[in-house]
Motif scaffolding. Structure first.
Motif, mmCIF file in Angstrom:
data_model
loop_
_atom_site.group_PDB
_atom_site.id
_atom_site.type_symbol
_atom_site.label_atom_id
_atom_site.label_comp_id
_atom_site.label_asym_id
_atom_site.label_seq_id
_atom_site.Cartn_x
_atom_site.Cartn_y
_atom_site.Cartn_z
ATOM 1 N N GLU A 71 46.585 66.671 27.867
ATOM 2 C CA GLU A 71 46.740 65.277 27.439
ATOM 3 C C GLU A 71 47.233 64.398 28.588
ATOM 4 O O GLU A 71 48.087 63.531 28.411
ATOM 5 C CB GLU A 71 47.705 65.191 26.253
ATOM 6 C CG GLU A 71 47.230 65.912 25.003
ATOM 7 C CD GLU A 71 46.002 65.252 24.371
ATOM 8 O OE1 GLU A 71 45.624 64.145 24.814
ATOM 9 O OE2 GLU A 71 45.405 65.857 23.473
ATOM 10 N N ARG A 73 49.161 65.168 31.015
ATOM 11 C CA ARG A 73 50.435 65.580 31.594
ATOM 12 C C ARG A 73 50.261 66.916 32.332
ATOM 13 O O ARG A 73 49.660 67.842 31.774
ATOM 14 C CB ARG A 73 51.517 65.721 30.522
ATOM 15 C CG ARG A 73 51.910 64.392 29.880
ATOM 16 C CD ARG A 73 53.069 64.544 28.906
ATOM 17 N NE ARG A 73 52.762 65.431 27.807
ATOM 18 C CZ ARG A 73 53.201 66.666 27.698
ATOM 19 N NH1 ARG A 73 53.977 67.185 28.653
ATOM 20 N NH2 ARG A 73 52.893 67.414 26.655
ATOM 21 N N LEU A 75 50.572 70.596 33.609
ATOM 22 C CA LEU A 75 51.073 71.806 32.947
ATOM 23 C C LEU A 75 51.741 72.682 34.002
ATOM 24 O O LEU A 75 51.093 73.135 34.945
ATOM 25 C CB LEU A 75 49.920 72.567 32.276
ATOM 26 C CG LEU A 75 50.319 73.842 31.520
ATOM 27 C CD1 LEU A 75 51.227 73.513 30.340
ATOM 28 C CD2 LEU A 75 49.081 74.589 31.048
ATOM 29 N N ASP A 80 54.697 76.563 28.357
ATOM 30 C CA ASP A 80 54.806 75.167 27.918
ATOM 31 C C ASP A 80 53.654 74.781 27.004
ATOM 32 O O ASP A 80 53.831 74.019 26.039
ATOM 33 C CB ASP A 80 54.822 74.241 29.143
ATOM 34 C CG ASP A 80 56.085 74.436 29.965
ATOM 35 O OD1 ASP A 80 57.051 75.015 29.428
ATOM 36 O OD2 ASP A 80 56.090 74.034 31.143
ATOM 37 N N LEU A 81 52.460 75.316 27.287
ATOM 38 C CA LEU A 81 51.302 75.005 26.432
ATOM 39 C C LEU A 81 51.512 75.583 25.037
ATOM 40 O O LEU A 81 51.185 74.929 24.032
ATOM 41 C CB LEU A 81 50.030 75.570 27.060
ATOM 42 C CG LEU A 81 48.757 75.363 26.240
ATOM 43 C CD1 LEU A 81 48.479 73.888 26.011
ATOM 44 C CD2 LEU A 81 47.566 76.034 26.919
ATOM 45 N N HIS A 83 54.352 76.130 23.490
ATOM 46 C CA HIS A 83 55.343 75.305 22.790
ATOM 47 C C HIS A 83 54.719 73.973 22.354
ATOM 48 O O HIS A 83 54.999 73.471 21.247
ATOM 49 C CB HIS A 83 56.544 75.052 23.698
ATOM 50 C CG HIS A 83 57.302 76.298 24.041
ATOM 51 N ND1 HIS A 83 57.496 77.311 23.136
ATOM 52 C CD2 HIS A 83 57.918 76.704 25.208
ATOM 53 C CE1 HIS A 83 58.190 78.276 23.699
ATOM 54 N NE2 HIS A 83 58.450 77.941 24.967
ATOM 55 N N HIS A 84 53.864 73.394 23.173
ATOM 56 C CA HIS A 84 53.235 72.103 22.845
ATOM 57 C C HIS A 84 52.306 72.247 21.639
ATOM 58 O O HIS A 84 52.305 71.394 20.728
ATOM 59 C CB HIS A 84 52.460 71.604 24.064
ATOM 60 C CG HIS A 84 51.703 70.322 23.796
ATOM 61 N ND1 HIS A 84 52.325 69.097 23.658
ATOM 62 C CD2 HIS A 84 50.363 70.102 23.625
ATOM 63 C CE1 HIS A 84 51.413 68.163 23.419
ATOM 64 N NE2 HIS A 84 50.211 68.769 23.397
ATOM 65 N N ARG A 87 53.888 72.490 18.091
ATOM 66 C CA ARG A 87 54.416 71.258 17.496
ATOM 67 C C ARG A 87 53.321 70.391 16.870
ATOM 68 O O ARG A 87 53.627 69.435 16.162
ATOM 69 C CB ARG A 87 55.153 70.454 18.578
ATOM 70 C CG ARG A 87 56.433 71.123 19.073
ATOM 71 C CD ARG A 87 57.272 70.135 19.871
ATOM 72 N NE ARG A 87 56.595 69.727 21.090
ATOM 73 C CZ ARG A 87 56.756 70.314 22.266
ATOM 74 N NH1 ARG A 87 57.583 71.345 22.374
ATOM 75 N NH2 ARG A 87 56.117 69.871 23.333
ATOM 76 N N LEU A 88 52.042 70.743 17.130
ATOM 77 C CA LEU A 88 50.927 69.945 16.610
ATOM 78 C C LEU A 88 50.405 70.543 15.317
ATOM 79 O O LEU A 88 50.486 71.757 15.100
ATOM 80 C CB LEU A 88 49.788 69.886 17.642
ATOM 81 C CG LEU A 88 50.127 69.260 18.999
ATOM 82 C CD1 LEU A 88 48.926 69.378 19.928
ATOM 83 C CD2 LEU A 88 50.539 67.806 18.829
ATOM 84 N N VAL A 94 42.975 68.684 21.367
ATOM 85 C CA VAL A 94 43.785 68.524 22.575
ATOM 86 C C VAL A 94 42.830 68.502 23.769
ATOM 87 O O VAL A 94 41.906 69.322 23.860
ATOM 88 C CB VAL A 94 44.807 69.676 22.724
ATOM 89 C CG1 VAL A 94 45.632 69.481 23.997
ATOM 90 C CG2 VAL A 94 45.714 69.754 21.508
ATOM 91 N N TYR A 96 42.116 69.043 27.614
ATOM 92 C CA TYR A 96 42.628 69.849 28.731
ATOM 93 C C TYR A 96 41.864 69.490 30.005
ATOM 94 O O TYR A 96 40.636 69.283 29.973
ATOM 95 C CB TYR A 96 42.437 71.349 28.459
ATOM 96 C CG TYR A 96 43.142 71.829 27.220
ATOM 97 C CD1 TYR A 96 44.472 72.242 27.266
ATOM 98 C CD2 TYR A 96 42.472 71.874 25.985
ATOM 99 C CE1 TYR A 96 45.116 72.685 26.122
ATOM 100 C CE2 TYR A 96 43.103 72.322 24.847
ATOM 101 C CZ TYR A 96 44.435 72.721 24.917
ATOM 102 O OH TYR A 96 45.062 73.164 23.792
ATOM 103 N N THR A 111 43.022 72.968 18.139
ATOM 104 C CA THR A 111 43.926 74.109 17.954
ATOM 105 C C THR A 111 43.527 74.886 16.707
ATOM 106 O O THR A 111 42.865 74.362 15.809
ATOM 107 C CB THR A 111 45.376 73.631 17.831
ATOM 108 O OG1 THR A 111 45.500 72.801 16.669
ATOM 109 C CG2 THR A 111 45.784 72.837 19.061
#
Length: 827
Positions: A71, A73, A75, A80-81, A83-84, A87-88, A94, A96, A111
C-alpha cells in the motif's frame, strides 16, 4: 567407535523429534488465520508455492520476486506483512509492489483465510513426506545391516529439508537451517547414489571421496547464509542449489540402472526393483492428479500429489531392512500387470464411450446412457481374456518363460567341466536353475547325508506349495540335494523343466564327486604336512631345550666355582678387616693419650725449665704439630669409614656368592637391590640412581638366582649409559599376589631389529670382548622358572626399561637350581 555411532544416531533422532514438534506446533497456528493469499519467505521473497484455488497463484509472475512495499509503504520485515494482513477484513484487496532485479511491478491481491483444507494440501504433504523420510532414515540406521545402512544419512538430510519447509513461510525460526539443507541436497543425492543398492567399488577403495560433495555443498551453504536476507542474492543462490540438486538426479538414475544391469549380487538387483517401484508409485499420484486436474478444468487440487511421496522412503526402508527380497519380482509382476490392464481398460472404455457418444447420439439420437451401459458389459466380458494376455506378456518380460533349455544345459555343463571347487559348482548350478526356472527360493545342500531312491521317476520329490526337491546322486550315494520353492510365475514344474533338472543333477553329481575327492585329497595333504611340521617343531624345541640345559648346567658350574672363590676371598679379607677395625679404636685412644701427653710435657717444661719452652715451640712449628693434631681425628674417621665400606662390600660379596642349593627363601626386594647396587658402585661412577621403592611384601624365591638377574639388568643399564646418565629402579605390587621390579635407563635404547633377539643365547649388541650374550638369556630362564615374566620396553633414543613380574609365592612345581631354562620368547 560403534558406541560413538550409536550416540550420534540417538542425537539425530532427538534432533528430528524436536524439529517435528516445533514445526507441528508452529504450523498449526496458520489454521483460521488471515494471510496475504500467497506465501512469503523470511527475506521478503514470494515463495514458488501455493494452491490452485488461491487467486494469487494465477499470476505466476509474482514468484521469486521481492516485496518492497505494501500500500505504498516500504516493507521492512516479512513479519510486518503478516501483522498488517491480520488487521484487515478477510477478502480485502492489498496492493503490493514487487521487485525483480531492476524492474518493479504492482499487483493487487485479496487476502484470504487459511483453512484446514489449505493446511492439509500445503503443509500436510510437506510434513508427511519429511516425517516418512526421517523415520525411514532412523529405521535404517538402527535396524539396518550391511553397506546399504549408510543410505540413512542422505534420507535424513532430505527429510529434515522437507520438515523445515513447513516453517519456511512463518514464523521463520528454521529459515537458515532449511536454506543450508537445500544446499546439501546435491551431496545427499550423490551420497545415496554411491551407497544404494550397494557401496560402489571406487567408494570402498577411497571412502574419503564421499566427503568431497558435502564439502562443496557446505561451502556453498555458508555463502548462501551470508546473503540469505538479500533477496537478489537469495534468488540466485536458490536457483543454483536447486539446479545442482536437479543435475544430481540423472546421476542417481544412471547408477541405479547400471546397478540393475550389473549387480554385485541378487539382493542388489532386487533393491533397485523396489526403489523403482517406490519411485513409480510416488510419481503415479502426481501424474494422475495432473490428468484429472486438466480434465476437470483445475478443480482437482494437485497439491494432494505430495502425499504419495511417502511411498518413496517406505520403499527404500523396505529394500534395506527386508532380508528376503525374492518375492519382490512376484509383487512387481502383479503390480505391472494390474496397472497395464487398468490403464488399457480405462483408456479403451473412455475412447469407446466418447466414440459411441459422438456417433450414436448425433446420428441416431440415442441417449448417452445406452452406449455407456453397452460398453460396460463389453468391457467386463473382455476383462478376463485381456488380463490373461497381459499376464502372459508380463511373465515373458519378467521371467523369460521361453527358455532354450538345450542351450542352457550345454552352457552349464561346459562351466561345470572347468570348475573344480565346491563354491564354483554351487554357483554354476544355482545360476542355471535360477535363470531357467525363476524359483522363489533356491538352496543347494552339499552332502546332506540321505540316500536317494533307485527309480529315476521317483528321484524328483514334489513339495507342498509347488516346490521341488532334486537329489544329486552317484553310484547310490547322495552327494547333494537341491531344494526349490514354487516358481515366481505361479506355474508348476512341467516335464521339460524336470528333464532339465535330471540332466543337470546327473552331470552336477559327477562334478561334485570330483570336487569332493579333490577336497579330501587336499585335506589329507594339509593334515600330513601339518603333522610333519608339528613333529619337526617338537624335535626342534627338544633340541633347543637340551642345548639350553647344557649351557645352563655349564653356567651353573661356573657360577658355583666363582661363588666358592668369591666366598673364600671374602672370608680371607674379612679376618684382617676385623683386625684393622678392632685396632682402630685402640689407635684412636692411643693418639688421644699422646696428644694429651705432649700438652702436659710442654706445661711442665714451662714451669720447671723455662729455657726449654722456646726450643719446644720451635720444634712444634718445625714439625707442624698443631696441624697434625687437628688432622688426626679426620684421618681416623676416614679410616673408619673405609673399613666400614670394605666390610659392607665383603658382606655383599658373601651374600651374593653363597650357594642356594635349590633351597627356597624369602627376600626383601629393596635389600637385595641395594646389595647389588653396592657391588656395582665402582661401575656407577657418574651415573645417577633414582630409587622408587613401593611397599612390597617379601618374595619367595631362589635368592641367589634373583640376585644374578638384578646384577645382569643393572650392569646392562650401566653399560648402556657409559659415563653419565640416570638409572631408575622401581618396585610395586601388581595385584594381591604379584610384584613388579623395573630397571630403566635413559640410554640410546635397543634398535627395533635387535629387540626380538635380546633373549637369545650369545646374542649381544655390545662390542667384541665386552659381552658374552648370556646375561639376558639366563635371566629370562631364571624368571620363567620362578613363574614370572621378563619384558622390555625400548625404542631408539627413548631408553630401555626391563619389567620383571614375579609371583609373591614360588610355584610348587618350580624347577630347582640346575634345571633347564624355560622357552625364550620368539621375537
Amino acid at each position: 567407535m560403534r558406541r560413538q555411532r550409536d550416540i550420534v544416531s540417538w542425537i539425530a533422532a532427538f534432533f528430528a523429534l524436536a524439529i517435528t514438534l516445533l514445526v507441528l506446533t508452529e504450523s498449526s497456528g496458520w489454521v483460521g488465520r488471515p494471510f496475504p493469499g500467497f506465501l512469503l519467505l523470511g527475506n521478503r521473497v514470494v515463495a514458488s508455492a501455493g494452491l490452485a484455488h488461491w487467486p494469487a497463484v494465477a499470476d505466476s509472475s509474482i514468484y521469486q520476486r521481492e516485496v518492497v512495499a505494501v500500500e505504498g509503504r516500504p516493507l521492512a520485515d516479512a513479519r510486518d506483512l503478516a501483522h498488517h494482513v491480520r488487521r484487515l477484513p478477510v477478502g480485502s484487496e492489498v496492493r503490493y509492489e514487487l521487485r525483480s532485479g531492476d524492474q518493479n511491478s504492482s499487483h493487487p491481491i485479496a487476502t484470504r483465510r487459511f483453512s484446514g483444507l489449505d493446511y492439509l494440501l500445503l503443509f500436510g504433504s510437506y510434513f508427511a513426506s519429511g516425517l516418512s523420510l526421517v523415520a525411514a532414515a532412523l529405521a535404517i540406521r538402527f535396524l539396518g545391516r550391511g553397506p546399504a545402512r549408510s543410505s540413512a544419512v542422505p534420507l535424513y538430510i532430505v527429510g529434515l529439508y522437507a520438515l523445515t519447509a513447513v516453517d519456511l513461510y512463518g514464523p521463520y525460526r528454521l529459515f537458515r537451517l532449511h536454506a543450508f539443507l537445500e544446499c546439501l541436497l546435491f551431496a545427499a543425492v550423490l551420497h545415496f547414489a554411491a551407497v544404494f543398492p550397494f557401496r560402489r567399488a571406487w567408494l570402498v577403495a577411497r571412502p574419503r571421496l564421499l566427503a568431497l560433495p558435502y564439502a562443496v555443498s557446505a561451502g556453498f551453504g555458508v555463502l548462501m547464509q551470508l546473503g540469505l536476507y538479500d533477496p537478489s542474492h537469495y534468488v540466485t543462490s536458490h536457483r543454483v542449489a536447486i539446479g545442482a540438486f536437479g543435475s544430481a538426479l540423472p546421476v542417481l538414475v544412471a547408477l541405479q540402472v547400471w546397478a540393475h544391469l550389473r549387480p554385485i549380487d541378487f539382493e542388489s538387483r532386487q533393491r533397485v526393483k523396489v526403489l523403482a517401484a517406490g519411485a513409480f508409485l510416488a510419481l503415479l499420484g502426481p501424474i494422475l492428479l495432473a490428468l484429472a486436474s486438466a480434465m476437470t478444468g483445475g478443480s482437482v487440487p494437485e497439491n494432494l500429489a505430495g502425499w504419495t511421496a511417502i511411498l518413496f522412503p517406505v520403499a527404500i526402508a523396505y529394500a534395506v531392512l527386508r532380508e528376503d527380497l525374492l518375492g519382490v519380482d512376484a509383487g512387481l509382476r502383479r503390480l505391472t500387470s494390474y496397472i497395464l490392464v487398468s490403464a488399457l481398460t480405462a483408456a479403451a472404455f473412455a475412447g469407446a464411450v466418447s466414440l459411441t457418444d459422438l456417433l450414436l447420439q448425433e446420428t441416431l439420437g440415442i441417449s448417452r446412457r445406452a452406449p455407456a451401459v453397452l460398453l460396460s458389459g463389453l468391457a467386463v466380458a473382455a476383462l478376463l481374456p485381456l488380463r490373461d494376455r497381459f499376464q502372459s506378456s508380463v511373465d515373458r518380460l519378467f521371467f523369460r518363460t521361453s527358455v532354450d533349455f538345450r542351450r542352457l544345459l550345454e552352457e552349464a555343463l561346459q562351466r561345470l567341466a572347468r570348475v573344480t571347487d565346491l563354491d564354483g559348482i554351487r554357483a554354476v548350478i544355482e545360476d542355471a536353475v535360477r535363470e531357467a526356472l525363476q524359483p522363489e527360493t533356491l538352496h543347494l545342500d552339499v552332502a546332506p547325508g540321505h540316500e536317494p531312491s533307485a527309480a529315476d521317476d521317483e528321484r524328483l520329490e514334489d513339495l507342498p506349495a509347488g516346490g521341488l526337491r532334486v537329489p544329486f546322486a552317484l553310484d547310490g550315494r547322495a552327494l547333494a540335494r537341491l531344494t526349490l520353492g514354487r516358481r515366481l510365475s505361479g506355474r508348476r514344474y512341467g516335464a521339460e523343466e524336470r528333464r532339465l533338472l535330471r540332466n543337470l543333477a546327473s552331470q552336477g553329481a559327477l562334478a561334485l564327486a570330483k570336487a569332493l575327492a579333490l577336497e579330501q585329497l587336499r585335506e589329507l595333504n594339509e593334515t600330513l604336512e601339518g603333522k610333519v611340521q608339528e613333529r619337526t617343531a617338537e624335535l626342534a624345541a627338544t633340541l633347543t631345550a637340551l642345548r639350553d640345559t647344557q649351557r645352563q648346567m655349564a653356567h651353573q658350574e661356573k657360577m658355583a666355582s666363582l661363588g666358592q672363590l668369591v666366598a673364600g676371598v671374602a672370608h680371607e679379607i674379612n679376618n684382617p678387616l676385623h683386625f684393622v677395625e678392632g685396632n682402630l679404636q685402640f689407635l684412636r685412644q692411643h693418639v688421644d693419650s699422646l696428644c694429651t701427653a705432649i700438652v702436659e710435657y710442654e706445661k711442665i717444661a714451662g714451669e720447671y725449665a723455662p729455657a726449654l719452652t722456646e726450643r719446644l715451640a720451635e720444634a712444634r712449628a718445625r714439625l707442624d704439630l698443631d696441624w697434625a693434631v687437628e688432622d688426626l681425628p679426620s684421618l681416623l674417621a676416614a679410616c673408619a669409614e673405609g673399613v666400614e665400606r670394605t666390610a659392607t662390600i665383603v658382606r655383599d660379596l658373601r651374600s651374593f656368592s653363597r650357594a642356594d642349593g635349590g633351597r627356597r627363601s624369602e627376600i626383601d626386594l629393596r635389600t637385595s637391590l641395594e646389595a647389588t647396587l653396592n657391588l656395582l658402585q665402582g661401575r656407577l661412577i657418574g651415573i645417577e640412581v633414582e630409587r622408587e621403592y613401593g611397599e612390597t611384601p617379601t618374595v619367595e624365591c631362589i635368592e641367589g638366582q634373583l640376585d644374578q638377574v638384578f646384577m645382569n639388568l643393572l650392569a646392562n643399564a650401566a653399560d648402556a649409559l657409559g659415563e653419565r646418565g640416570t638409572i631408575r629402579v622401581r618396585t610395586a605390587c601388581n595385584g594381591p599376589d604379584r610384584v613388579i621390579v623395573e630397571v630403566e635407563d635413559d640410554g640410546p635404547g635397543i634398535p627395533p631389529e635387535a629387540r626380538g633377539r635380546i633373549f637369545e643365547p650369545f646374542f649381544t649388541t655390545k662390542e667384541v670382548g665386552k659381552g658374552t650374550g648370556l646375561g639376558l638369556a639366563l635371566s629370562y630362564g631364571i624368571v620363567t622358572r620362578h613363574g614370572g615374566t621378563l619384558g622390555v620396553r625400548s625404542g631408539p633414543g627413548r631408553g630401555t626399561c626391563f619389567i620383571l613380574d614375579l609371583p609373591i609365592r614360588l610355584p610348587e612345581d618350580a624347577p630347582q637350581a640346575g634345571s633347564a631354562p624355560a622357552d625364550r620368547p620368539a621375537g
